[in-house]
Design a protein around this motif. Structure first.
Motif, short mmCIF file in Angstrom:
data_model
loop_
_atom_site.label_atom_id
_atom_site.label_comp_id
_atom_site.label_asym_id
_atom_site.label_seq_id
_atom_site.Cartn_x
_atom_site.Cartn_y
_atom_site.Cartn_z
N ASP A 101 -62.38 -10.35 1.04
CA ASP A 101 -63.01 -11.66 1.16
C ASP A 101 -63.26 -12.32 -0.20
O ASP A 101 -64.05 -13.24 -0.30
CB ASP A 101 -64.32 -11.54 1.96
N SER A 102 -62.60 -11.85 -1.24
CA SER A 102 -62.81 -12.45 -2.56
C SER A 102 -61.53 -13.01 -3.12
O SER A 102 -60.46 -12.42 -2.95
CB SER A 102 -63.32 -11.39 -3.54
N PRO A 103 -61.63 -14.14 -3.81
CA PRO A 103 -60.45 -14.66 -4.50
C PRO A 103 -59.92 -13.60 -5.46
O PRO A 103 -60.69 -12.95 -6.16
CB PRO A 103 -60.99 -15.86 -5.28
N THR A 104 -58.61 -13.42 -5.45
CA THR A 104 -58.02 -12.34 -6.23
C THR A 104 -56.95 -12.86 -7.17
O THR A 104 -56.01 -13.53 -6.75
CB THR A 104 -57.42 -11.28 -5.28
N TYR B 15 -68.40 -17.50 -6.42
CA TYR B 15 -67.45 -16.55 -5.89
C TYR B 15 -67.40 -15.25 -6.68
O TYR B 15 -67.42 -15.26 -7.91
CB TYR B 15 -66.05 -17.16 -5.83
N ARG B 16 -67.33 -14.17 -5.94
CA ARG B 16 -67.02 -12.89 -6.56
C ARG B 16 -65.50 -12.83 -6.65
O ARG B 16 -64.81 -12.79 -5.64
CB ARG B 16 -67.48 -11.73 -5.67
N VAL B 17 -65.03 -12.83 -7.86
CA VAL B 17 -63.58 -12.87 -8.06
C VAL B 17 -63.13 -11.49 -8.52
O VAL B 17 -63.84 -10.83 -9.27
CB VAL B 17 -63.24 -13.93 -9.13
N TYR C 134 -49.91 -10.09 -0.38
CA TYR C 134 -51.07 -10.16 0.52
C TYR C 134 -52.39 -10.05 -0.24
O TYR C 134 -53.45 -10.25 0.31
CB TYR C 134 -51.01 -9.04 1.55
N LEU C 135 -52.27 -9.65 -1.48
CA LEU C 135 -53.46 -9.40 -2.27
C LEU C 135 -53.73 -10.58 -3.19
O LEU C 135 -54.87 -11.02 -3.35
CB LEU C 135 -53.21 -8.13 -3.08
N ALA C 136 -52.65 -11.08 -3.81
CA ALA C 136 -52.82 -12.09 -4.85
C ALA C 136 -53.02 -13.47 -4.25
O ALA C 136 -52.20 -13.94 -3.46
CB ALA C 136 -51.58 -12.09 -5.75
N HIS C 137 -54.12 -14.13 -4.63
CA HIS C 137 -54.25 -15.54 -4.28
C HIS C 137 -53.67 -16.40 -5.39
O HIS C 137 -53.29 -17.53 -5.17
CB HIS C 137 -55.72 -15.89 -4.06
N VAL C 138 -53.67 -15.84 -6.56
CA VAL C 138 -53.08 -16.55 -7.70
C VAL C 138 -52.61 -15.48 -8.69
O VAL C 138 -53.22 -14.42 -8.80
CB VAL C 138 -54.10 -17.55 -8.31
N ILE C 139 -51.51 -15.76 -9.36
CA ILE C 139 -50.99 -14.82 -10.35
C ILE C 139 -51.14 -15.44 -11.74
O ILE C 139 -50.83 -16.63 -11.93
CB ILE C 139 -49.50 -14.51 -10.07
N VAL C 140 -51.65 -14.67 -12.67
CA VAL C 140 -51.66 -15.11 -14.06
C VAL C 140 -50.56 -14.33 -14.77
O VAL C 140 -50.61 -13.11 -14.85
CB VAL C 140 -53.03 -14.86 -14.74
N PHE C 141 -49.55 -15.06 -15.19
CA PHE C 141 -48.44 -14.40 -15.88
C PHE C 141 -48.68 -14.54 -17.39
O PHE C 141 -48.77 -15.65 -17.92
CB PHE C 141 -47.10 -15.02 -15.49
N ILE C 142 -48.77 -13.42 -18.06
CA ILE C 142 -49.09 -13.44 -19.48
C ILE C 142 -47.82 -13.27 -20.31
O ILE C 142 -47.02 -12.36 -20.08
CB ILE C 142 -50.11 -12.34 -19.83
N VAL D 31 -56.98 -21.13 -5.94
CA VAL D 31 -57.12 -20.39 -4.68
C VAL D 31 -57.52 -21.37 -3.60
O VAL D 31 -58.46 -22.15 -3.78
CB VAL D 31 -58.20 -19.27 -4.80
N ASP D 32 -56.83 -21.33 -2.52
CA ASP D 32 -57.14 -22.21 -1.40
C ASP D 32 -58.35 -21.62 -0.68
O ASP D 32 -58.22 -20.82 0.23
CB ASP D 32 -55.93 -22.30 -0.47
N LEU D 33 -59.54 -22.02 -1.14
CA LEU D 33 -60.74 -21.38 -0.64
C LEU D 33 -61.00 -21.64 0.84
O LEU D 33 -61.54 -20.80 1.53
CB LEU D 33 -61.95 -21.80 -1.49
#
Ligand SMILES: Nc1nc2c(ncn2[C@@H]2O[C@H](COP(=O)(O)OP(=O)(O)OP(=O)(O)O)[C@@H](O)[C@H]2O)c(=O)[nH]1
Ligand SMILES: [Mg+2]
Length: 358
Positions: free
Chosen positions: A169-172, A217-219, A248-256, A333-335
């Motif tokens: 239930d948390s943005p990931t 939000y707890r992120v 299924y886990l990632a709501h957003v990816i940060v590519f470094i 994240v589409d909350l």
């Protein structure tokens, strides 16, 4: 809101078939010592044999039930765990084994009822012993006959309980990028609590899950060493599936990207991996961050900026640029739809019952 961490963690220790039999046997033996010496020989034998058999049956049944009911309902798993269950153990096989173990219960019940009844009816001490040990023998052979299924459950529990625990239930935010670009440094820098170290069975490295609070939000932010850090062509099918389970886990990816190239990879190599990750997760927003700005030569930075004109520029080691990156990541994240899927998930938890179908 209640969070569902790894749903396989709460499965109790599962005993092998022989251990269950041995355990029940020793419990039932201990019990017989307690019968009073005041009572005459035959009634005492009857009480003892009856109690021993009943106890044996009770222990066996409770161990079998525990093993099955400890598993979460497979069809109601969060898709991340469902997909990994499929890859690691096979959902059909798991359901079959759960069903097979559970279906030992009615015949065991029957044997118990019959033999306990027979014990009541006999007045012959020898016959009582015989009845008791016949019943135990028959029950033991039912369990031994399903020992392969029990072993399968033990193995499945071992594999699945070690998966990372995620808050559904948390943005990931999932971090990706070549080794040494600074993924772990970023996760550590932004985590307010001690990051969790979890094991992902498709890499030799530990996955790190950091937790932070952004607005209300707890992120969670997930570092993925050995996962999203090298080209897909170097991987087998199972690894590729395990990687796509991240969708299924990632709501957003940060590519470094490390434009200083201190990580040992050229900007070009890093761009290629970025394109691959973009192809793999077409519907997940991907934010691109240049890290190690503090040590990047201006011409390298210019080169990188030309390739990705609007990347975030950060220095993970001292936090420069990091808050802006995280704010925007959470905004991606589409909350609303996250709230919907949480509501759906919670509703399905309320309906859940043990999975005994096969
Ligand atoms: N100068 C500088 N060094 C950094 C920065 N971020 C990370 N580093 C250094 O880069 C090295 C690699 O950083 P890690 O965070 O371990 O990289 P990683 O991406 O987690 O690497 P793997 O776990 O191997 O995938 C470490 O020595 C960090 O201290 C930065 O912003 N500036
Ligand atoms: Mg790392």
């Amino acid at each position: 809101m209640a969070s569902a961490l790894n749903p396989f963690k709460r499965i109790p220790t599962i005993m092998t078939a022989d251990e269950i039999i041995e355990f029940a046997h020793s419990k039932s033996k201990k019990l017989s010592m307690k019968s009073s010496k005041e009572i005459k020989k035959v009634p005492r034998a009857k009480i003892r044999e009856y109690a021993r058999l009943a106890e044996f049956g009770k222990q066996i049944k409770s161990k079998l039930k525990e093993s099955v009911e400890g598993f979460p309902t497979i069809d109601r798993l969060h898709p991340f765990y469902l997909e990994l269950t499929e890859i690691l153990v096979g959902t059909d096989k798991l359901k079959k084994s759960l069903g097979a173990v559970y279906s030992c219960l009615p015949p065991i019940e029957q044997i118990l009822r019959d033999h306990l009844e027979a014990l009541k009816l006999t007045e012959d001490a020898k016959q009582m012993k015989k009845t008791r040990s016949a019943a135990k023998g028959r029950i033991a052979s039912i369990i031994r006959a399903t020992s392969k299924n029990i072993d399968f459950l033990i193995e499945a529990k071992k594999k699945l309980a070690s998966l990372p625990g995620i808050l559904v239930d948390s943005p990931t935010i999932v971090c990706a990028g070549f080794p040494n670009v600074g993924k772990s440094t970023l996760v550590r820098e932004v985590s307010t609590a001690e990051p969790e170290i979890a094991y992902y069975p498709f890499t030799t490295k530990n996955v790190i899950i950091g937790h932070l609070k952004i607005r209300d939000y707890r992120v969670q932010i997930v570092d993925t060493p050995g996962i999203l850090d090298r080209p897909m062509s170097k991987r087998n099918e199972i690894e590729r599936q395990a990687i796509t389970a991240l969708k299924y886990l990632a709501h957003v990816i940060v590519f470094i990207i490390d434009p200083s190239e201190a990580c040992g990879w050229s900007i070009d190599d890093q761009m290629n991996l970025l394109r691959e990750v973009q192809r793999m997760f077409p519907i997940i927003p991907i934010l691109i961050a240049f890290n190690k700005i503090d040590i990047t030569f201006p011409e390298k930075l210019e080169e990188a900026r030309k390739l990705v004109p609007n990347a975030y520029e950060i220095t993970a080691t001292d936090g420069t640029g990091v808050p802006e990156l995280l704010q925007d990541a959470v905004d991606e994240v589409d909350l609303d739809s996250l709230q919907d899927s949480i509501a759906e998930h919670v509703a399905s938890l309320k309906k859940r019952k043990p999975d005994t179908s096969d």
